[in-house]
Structure formats: C-alpha cells, structure tokens
Scaffold this active site. Sequence first.
Site, PDB file in Angstrom:
ATOM      1  N   SER A   1      -9.538   1.375   3.135  1.00 14.11           N
ATOM      2  CA  SER A   1      -8.707   2.180   2.262  1.00 14.11           C
ATOM      3  C   SER A   1      -7.636   1.385   1.512  1.00 14.11           C
ATOM      4  CB  SER A   1      -8.035   3.278   3.077  1.00 14.11           C
ATOM      5  OG  SER A   1      -7.175   2.712   4.046  1.00 14.11           O
TER       6      SER A   1
ATOM      7  N   SER B   1      -9.611  -1.002   7.321  1.00 16.41           N
ATOM      8  CA  SER B   1      -9.028  -0.842   5.981  1.00 16.41           C
ATOM      9  C   SER B   1      -8.282  -2.036   5.404  1.00 16.41           C
ATOM     10  CB  SER B   1      -8.096   0.355   5.960  1.00 16.41           C
ATOM     11  OG  SER B   1      -8.856   1.513   5.789  1.00 16.41           O
TER      12      SER B   1
ATOM     13  N   LYS C   1       0.865  -1.185   0.000  1.00 13.94           N
ATOM     14  CA  LYS C   1       0.000   0.000   0.000  1.00 13.94           C
ATOM     15  C   LYS C   1       0.903   1.237   0.000  1.00 13.94           C
ATOM     16  CE  LYS C   1      -3.835   1.790   2.907  1.00 13.94           C
ATOM     17  NZ  LYS C   1      -4.571   1.560   4.181  1.00 13.94           N
TER      18      LYS C   1
END
Length: 485
Positions: A154, A178, A79
């Site tokens: 996310s 997330s 990420k």
Amino acid sequence: MNLCSLTLHELHDKLKRREISSEEITESVFQRIASTEEKIGAYLTLCHDSALVEAKRADSLLRRGEPASPLLGIPVALKDIFLTRGAVTTCGSKILGNFVPPYDATTVKRLRDAGVVIIGKTNLDEFAMGSSTENSAYATTRNPWKLDRVPGGSSGGSAAAVAADECVAALGTDTGGSIRQPAACCGIVGMKPTYGRVSRFGVIAYASSLDQVGPMAKDVTDCALMLEAIAGYDPADSTSVNLPVPSYSRELDGNVGGLKIGIPGEFFIAGMQPEVERAIREGIRILERQGSRVEEISLPHTEYAVAAYYLVATAEASSNLARYDGMKYGLRVPARDLTDTYRKTREQGFGAEVKRRIMLGTYALSAGYYDAYYLKAQKVRRLIKRDFEEAFEKCDAIVTPTAPTTAFKLAEKTKDPLQMYLSDIFTISVNLAGLPGLSLPCGFDAEGLPIGLQIIGKHFDESTILRLGFAYEQATEWHKRKPGL
Ligand code: GLN
C-alpha cells in the site's frame, strides 16, 4: 547533475562540506515534482511553503557548523498514514478527508528533530489495505518504470516518489508487505523492521499485531540511516521495545564472510515469473561469492500464511476501524438519529475494499465462528512463527523473492481481490512472525521492470540483513539504475 537524484548519504556529505544547501536540494526536488508528478501521481499533499522554511532552518544550523544529524536538511516524504500536526492526513480515505491531526506521529517527530525537510504526504491504498495503491479514494499512482503499471502497495506513493527522485527518502508502513512489495515494484530499498523496533504512535492503525513503520530509500546505506533516526523505545507505544538501537550505518562494512543464508524451498513456487526466480538465484550466487554459506531450509507452513493473514488482519481492522463513526474525526453525514448517522457516515466514507475487510473481520470474530476462523488463524500463525525459529537455528538470514511477479498492469487485479491478496504471498509470513525484512533491487525483467530480493532476519537483528544487503549492493549496480522518465 540534479541534486534530487543523489542519495541521502551523498547529499549529507555535500551539505557537510558546504558545497550545497538544503534549500538547493529542496528546490531541485520541487522542480522534479513539477516535471514528473503529473505522470506519476505519488503525492496527495505537497508542503511546498513549510518545506522551504524547514530547508532554510536546516541551512542556518549547517552554517553554525555543529555536528549534524545525517538527515539534517534532507527532503523526505511521508505516507499519508502518519499523523502530521496541522497538515491533512487522509489515510487514502474519504472518511478522513478533512482530518487535521493535532499532533505528530513519534516517527515524524523524530525525523523533524533530526532536521528533515518534509516534502509532502504520499498516496496509499485506503487504510493501507491493498497491494497496488489502487484502493486510494483520491488518486492513481503510476509506476515510474512503466506508466501502465502499478507501483505496488500500500505504500505505493512513497515508493514511486523515491524511485522518481521526487524525494530523497520516505516512510512507509508494512502490515503484510506494504513497504517491501512496492519497494520491489519500484526498484528501491525498503525495510520492515522487527515488530516493536519502531514506534507506531500516531500512525493510523490497520492491524495492530502486524503493523510496523519503516524506511524506503535509494540504497541500503540510506535505509540504515533512516532506520537509526526512527527506531527505538517510545513510552507512548506499549508495543515498542526498550532495546538499544545499533548504529546500523556504521556496521555496513561489506564483510559477510561466514554468514549462513537459508533458502526456503517453499518460496520457489510454481506460477512465479521465471525472470524473478532467475534473478533471485543469481542474487544468492553473488552473496555466496562474497563468502556467505547457503543452506536449504524449510518453512513448511508457508502455504497457509495468506489465509491466516487475511483472517487476523481483517479481524483487527474491523475492530480498529470501529472508531470512524462520524463523531470523533473526519467525515460526518448527519442523519435522522445517532445510529443512522453512524451508518450513513460509514457507508459514504469507506471504499469497497475497506468495507469488504470490515465485513470479513467482523464475521471471523463473531460468536460461533470465532473458533473456526480467528482462533484457527492464530494457531497457524504460531506454527509459522515456529517454522522461522527452527530455521534460524540453522542460518543467520533467509533469502527469498519479495514478490512472485514484477509490477502488474493497472486495473489487472482490481476485479479479483484474491489475486490481489496473492501478490503478498512472500511478504506476509514475515509480519505474522514479527521478523525484520529488507527488499532490495536485484535485476529487471524483459520489460524493464525491477525485481526485488527479500532478506529476512532474526528478531531485532536488522543489522545482519542490512549488512548482507549492503554487501550485495557493493557487487551489483541495480540500485543505481533510474527510470527514464
Ligand atoms: N497487501 C496487504 C493487505 O492488503 C498488505 C498491506 C500492508 O502491508 N499494509 O493487507
């Protein structure tokens, strides 16, 4: 058969037997990216050249035949919230558009030490604020199962990349869901470890009392292997806890006889998609058939979790994001004087959701409102934590849905932040209590979208929830399904 579609442990077995090379796996991943990434949009940055160098290095280590880490030569994605030395790290924000970190996050360093091949940096909601990856300043990521759906968020880029075989495993972060919610939306396995289990050094901070790093993977075994590699004490993160890290993967024996599973009535709410409820109830029956005992429990303060979270998280965010002032890193919009430079940089650098949260958090912390909002939220948090402590006197793990619905349509909730916040309803209390939580695939809805089952454990008892997840996986085939891209 494409190598990129195999699991981490399958690839490791083949590498060990020298049937394949890391270079072949890496090339297979990049071929897959070339054919699917235009549809999915999982990555913000691809590291093609360095990945091939890393793969060759892994191959030469493998040729020497020394005992290898299970991650040696395995392509992973990060990420874009993890600092990577020398590679742009944006956190999905314009304000960090040109930020090249001078060092690696501890978790990235640990993965590098284990010999992984880093494929690239994945898309996310700006500063990890969101549940659909639509708050990214850069790109739209689509759900590999249905391209008009969000991948969750996310960590939506990491989840979509794993689901689409555009990497073998990935890292995400989880402040309010997330990792688990996008894992559920994309039909993969994701885990938020206990607060303190994994170092956050070099991970861009959102809400520091909640943030935690964790693995996103194709099955529970892979998830355990990734967790083993990243977990453990780090003197550079004062919240990391100095406890031994079990060999999670070796504990996966499929035997869950005698374990007690709590089912909280408060998590089966009106408004939940009926197919989700059905899949979770069926999942519970499977665990029962394997010998675990099911018990009704109560987590009475659950209904206040979303409200408490959105006060605590925004308050901490308003403080953490004060550092982006155009002086130290990233974007600077030069203006008349210092204050004006701050103002213009932040005005142009932050997106709408981030600004909303900074304002909410600053307000909640301001004199005169602190007691009514922030302090009250902290008290509610304490009650939520106590609910779990009492529940865990009666059971070893808690099973719930990961999210109330399957992946929603792109743009469906972007105009209504409250609706977006409510998609975190089942994941948030786990962060408020600092507990570990695992999400794994447990079925599909009529539209072919994956459903996630959440298993919550006691503090630092990742072992039990991984063992339960593994046993569940042995009895089902959900994790083996692939999106028809
Ligand atoms: N969706 C939640 C939020 O927007 C959780 C995000 C996260 O876990 N980083 O805050």
